[in-house]
Design an enzyme around this catalytic site. Structure first.
Site, PDB file in Angstrom:
ATOM      1  CB  CYS A   6      -0.998  -0.013   1.151  1.00 25.19           C
ATOM      2  SG  CYS A   6      -0.279   0.030   2.803  1.00 25.19           S
TER       3      CYS A   6
ATOM      4  CG  HIS B 167      -4.418   0.101   4.079  1.00 29.44           C
ATOM      5  ND1 HIS B 167      -3.730  -0.844   3.357  1.00 29.44           N
ATOM      6  CD2 HIS B 167      -5.424   0.547   3.275  1.00 29.44           C
ATOM      7  CE1 HIS B 167      -4.306  -0.979   2.154  1.00 29.44           C
ATOM      8  NE2 HIS B 167      -5.325  -0.143   2.085  1.00 29.44           N
TER       9      HIS B 167
ATOM     10  CG  HIS C 220      -7.055   0.365  -1.110  1.00 32.15           C
ATOM     11  ND1 HIS C 220      -7.168  -0.494  -0.046  1.00 32.15           N
ATOM     12  CD2 HIS C 220      -8.207   0.205  -1.824  1.00 32.15           C
ATOM     13  CE1 HIS C 220      -8.322  -1.136  -0.102  1.00 32.15           C
ATOM     14  NE2 HIS C 220      -8.976  -0.729  -1.171  1.00 32.15           N
TER      15      HIS C 220
END
Length: 178
Positions: free
Chosen positions: A55, A107, A119
Protein backbone atom coordinates in the site's frame (compact mmCIF):
# COMPACT_ATOMS: atom_id res chain seq x y z
CA UNK A 1 11.83 4.53 -30.19
CA UNK A 2 11.70 4.12 -26.41
CA UNK A 3 13.90 4.46 -23.40
CA UNK A 4 17.18 2.52 -23.22
CA UNK A 5 19.06 1.56 -20.09
CA UNK A 6 21.85 -0.78 -19.03
CA UNK A 7 21.40 -3.26 -16.22
CA UNK A 8 23.89 -5.96 -15.19
CA UNK A 9 25.91 -5.58 -18.43
CA UNK A 10 22.78 -5.99 -20.58
CA UNK A 11 20.96 -3.34 -22.63
CA UNK A 12 17.19 -3.02 -22.25
CA UNK A 13 14.67 -0.93 -24.17
CA UNK A 14 11.35 0.15 -22.74
CA UNK A 15 8.86 1.12 -25.44
CA UNK A 16 5.96 2.04 -23.15
CA UNK A 17 5.03 5.46 -21.80
CA UNK A 18 7.75 7.19 -19.79
CA UNK A 19 6.87 9.87 -17.27
CA UNK A 20 9.40 12.58 -16.48
CA UNK A 21 8.01 14.83 -13.70
CA UNK A 22 10.18 17.71 -14.97
CA UNK A 23 8.59 17.57 -18.44
CA UNK A 24 5.03 16.48 -17.64
CA UNK A 25 2.14 18.88 -17.02
CA UNK A 26 1.36 17.78 -13.49
CA UNK A 27 -2.26 17.69 -12.37
CA UNK A 28 -4.53 15.67 -10.12
CA UNK A 29 -5.94 14.06 -13.27
CA UNK A 30 -2.51 12.80 -14.31
CA UNK A 31 -1.88 11.52 -10.74
CA UNK A 32 -5.12 9.48 -10.88
CA UNK A 33 -4.24 8.24 -14.39
CA UNK A 34 -0.85 7.01 -13.12
CA UNK A 35 -2.48 5.32 -10.10
CA UNK A 36 -4.99 3.52 -12.35
CA UNK A 37 -2.11 2.00 -14.38
CA UNK A 38 -1.34 -0.14 -11.32
CA UNK A 39 -4.88 -1.63 -11.15
CA UNK A 40 -4.81 -5.37 -10.39
CA UNK A 41 -1.06 -5.38 -9.62
CA UNK A 42 -0.67 -8.14 -6.99
CA UNK A 43 -0.03 -7.22 -3.36
CA UNK A 44 3.54 -7.89 -2.24
CA UNK A 45 4.82 -6.69 1.12
CA UNK A 46 7.80 -4.40 0.42
CA UNK A 47 7.01 -4.33 -3.32
CA UNK A 48 7.19 -1.16 -5.41
CA UNK A 49 6.43 -2.30 -8.97
CA UNK A 50 3.45 -3.46 -11.07
CA UNK A 51 4.72 -7.04 -10.50
CA UNK A 52 4.06 -6.70 -6.77
CA UNK A 53 3.38 -3.69 -4.59
CA UNK A 54 2.30 -2.85 -1.05
CA UNK A 55 0.00 0.00 0.00
CA UNK A 56 2.69 2.53 0.92
CA UNK A 57 4.94 1.50 -1.99
CA UNK A 58 1.96 2.21 -4.26
CA UNK A 59 1.38 5.74 -2.91
CA UNK A 60 5.13 6.40 -2.85
CA UNK A 61 5.64 5.39 -6.51
CA UNK A 62 2.58 7.27 -7.83
CA UNK A 63 3.63 10.47 -6.04
CA UNK A 64 7.26 10.00 -7.06
CA UNK A 65 6.15 10.08 -10.71
CA UNK A 66 4.49 13.41 -9.92
CA UNK A 67 7.77 14.73 -8.48
CA UNK A 68 6.42 14.58 -4.89
CA UNK A 69 8.69 12.63 -2.50
CA UNK A 70 6.95 10.45 0.09
CA UNK A 71 8.58 8.42 2.83
CA UNK A 72 8.43 4.62 2.49
CA UNK A 73 5.97 3.44 5.13
CA UNK A 74 2.37 4.53 5.78
CA UNK A 75 3.27 5.30 9.42
CA UNK A 76 5.94 7.72 8.09
CA UNK A 77 3.87 9.14 5.19
CA UNK A 78 1.11 10.18 7.62
CA UNK A 79 3.56 12.70 9.14
CA UNK A 80 3.83 14.50 5.77
CA UNK A 81 1.38 16.86 4.07
CA UNK A 82 -1.46 19.04 5.28
CA UNK A 83 -4.28 17.71 7.47
CA UNK A 84 -7.79 17.60 5.96
CA UNK A 85 -10.39 17.81 8.73
CA UNK A 86 -13.32 15.90 7.17
CA UNK A 87 -13.64 13.28 4.44
CA UNK A 88 -16.17 15.63 2.80
CA UNK A 89 -13.38 18.21 2.33
CA UNK A 90 -11.03 15.70 0.72
CA UNK A 91 -10.29 15.84 -2.98
CA UNK A 92 -8.95 13.41 -5.54
CA UNK A 93 -5.22 12.94 -4.98
CA UNK A 94 -5.39 13.20 -1.18
CA UNK A 95 -3.98 10.31 0.85
CA UNK A 96 -6.23 8.50 3.32
CA UNK A 97 -4.60 6.67 6.24
CA UNK A 98 -6.15 3.80 8.16
CA UNK A 99 -5.49 2.35 11.61
CA UNK A 100 -5.27 -1.25 12.80
CA UNK A 101 -6.96 -2.61 15.94
CA UNK A 102 -4.10 -1.24 18.08
CA UNK A 103 -4.68 2.29 16.70
CA UNK A 104 -1.47 2.33 14.61
CA UNK A 105 -1.40 3.61 11.03
CA UNK A 106 -1.20 0.43 8.98
CA UNK A 107 -2.70 1.25 5.55
CA UNK A 108 -2.81 4.08 3.00
CA UNK A 109 -4.70 4.74 -0.23
CA UNK A 110 -5.22 7.50 -2.80
CA UNK A 111 -8.60 9.22 -2.85
CA UNK A 112 -10.30 9.33 -6.25
CA UNK A 113 -13.37 11.24 -7.47
CA UNK A 114 -16.89 10.11 -6.44
CA UNK A 115 -15.98 8.82 -2.95
CA UNK A 116 -13.68 6.09 -4.28
CA UNK A 117 -10.20 5.07 -3.17
CA UNK A 118 -7.46 3.20 -5.00
CA UNK A 119 -5.22 1.10 -2.73
CA UNK A 120 -3.21 -2.12 -2.54
CA UNK A 121 -5.22 -4.74 -0.65
CA UNK A 122 -4.78 -8.24 -2.09
CA UNK A 123 -4.14 -6.36 -5.32
CA UNK A 124 -4.39 -2.73 -6.39
CA UNK A 125 -8.14 -2.15 -6.39
CA UNK A 126 -10.78 0.59 -6.23
CA UNK A 127 -13.26 0.60 -3.36
CA UNK A 128 -15.70 3.04 -1.74
CA UNK A 129 -14.58 5.35 1.07
CA UNK A 130 -16.57 7.31 3.64
CA UNK A 131 -15.95 8.69 7.13
CA UNK A 132 -15.89 5.14 8.60
CA UNK A 133 -13.29 3.81 6.18
CA UNK A 134 -13.01 1.58 3.12
CA UNK A 135 -16.09 -0.42 2.13
CA UNK A 136 -15.23 -3.50 0.07
CA UNK A 137 -18.20 -4.66 -2.05
CA UNK A 138 -16.60 -8.09 -2.72
CA UNK A 139 -16.58 -8.81 1.03
CA UNK A 140 -19.67 -6.63 1.68
CA UNK A 141 -18.05 -5.03 4.72
CA UNK A 142 -15.66 -2.34 5.89
CA UNK A 143 -12.07 -3.57 5.68
CA UNK A 144 -10.14 -0.50 6.91
CA UNK A 145 -10.92 2.10 9.59
CA UNK A 146 -10.23 5.69 8.48
CA UNK A 147 -7.92 7.65 10.79
CA UNK A 148 -6.79 10.75 8.87
CA UNK A 149 -6.63 12.36 5.43
CA UNK A 150 -3.61 14.36 4.27
CA UNK A 151 -3.07 16.59 1.23
CA UNK A 152 0.34 15.99 -0.33
CA UNK A 153 -0.10 17.85 -3.61
CA UNK A 154 0.69 21.58 -3.80
CA UNK A 155 -2.37 23.85 -3.86
CA UNK A 156 -1.14 25.15 -7.22
CA UNK A 157 -1.58 21.75 -8.89
CA UNK A 158 -4.66 21.84 -11.15
CA UNK A 159 -7.55 19.50 -10.28
CA UNK A 160 -8.62 19.09 -13.95
CA UNK A 161 -11.80 17.29 -12.95
CA UNK A 162 -15.31 18.43 -13.71
CA UNK A 163 -16.79 19.83 -10.46
CA UNK A 164 -19.61 17.26 -10.53
CA UNK A 165 -16.94 14.54 -10.08
CA UNK A 166 -16.25 15.81 -6.56
CA UNK A 167 -19.76 16.10 -5.05
CA UNK A 168 -19.94 13.80 -2.02
CA UNK A 169 -22.86 11.39 -2.10
CA UNK A 170 -24.37 9.91 1.04
CA UNK A 171 -23.04 6.38 1.62
CA UNK A 172 -25.48 3.48 1.48
CA UNK A 173 -23.06 1.13 3.27
CA UNK A 174 -23.29 2.42 6.79
CA UNK A 175 -24.70 -0.79 8.28
CA UNK A 176 -22.09 -3.54 8.74
CA UNK A 177 -19.20 -1.77 10.44
CA UNK A 178 -15.94 -3.77 10.47
Amino acid sequence: DGMCFDFNHQKFTFSGQVINPNETKLSIGSLIKIARKYLNAPYLWGGRSPFGIDCSGFSQMVFKMMGIPLLRDASQQVRQGELIDFVEQSQAGDLAFFENKRGRIAHVGIIMPNQKIIHAYGKVRIDDIDHYGIFNHDKNKYTHRLRVIKRMVPESMPQDFHPSDKKPKPSKNQINLF
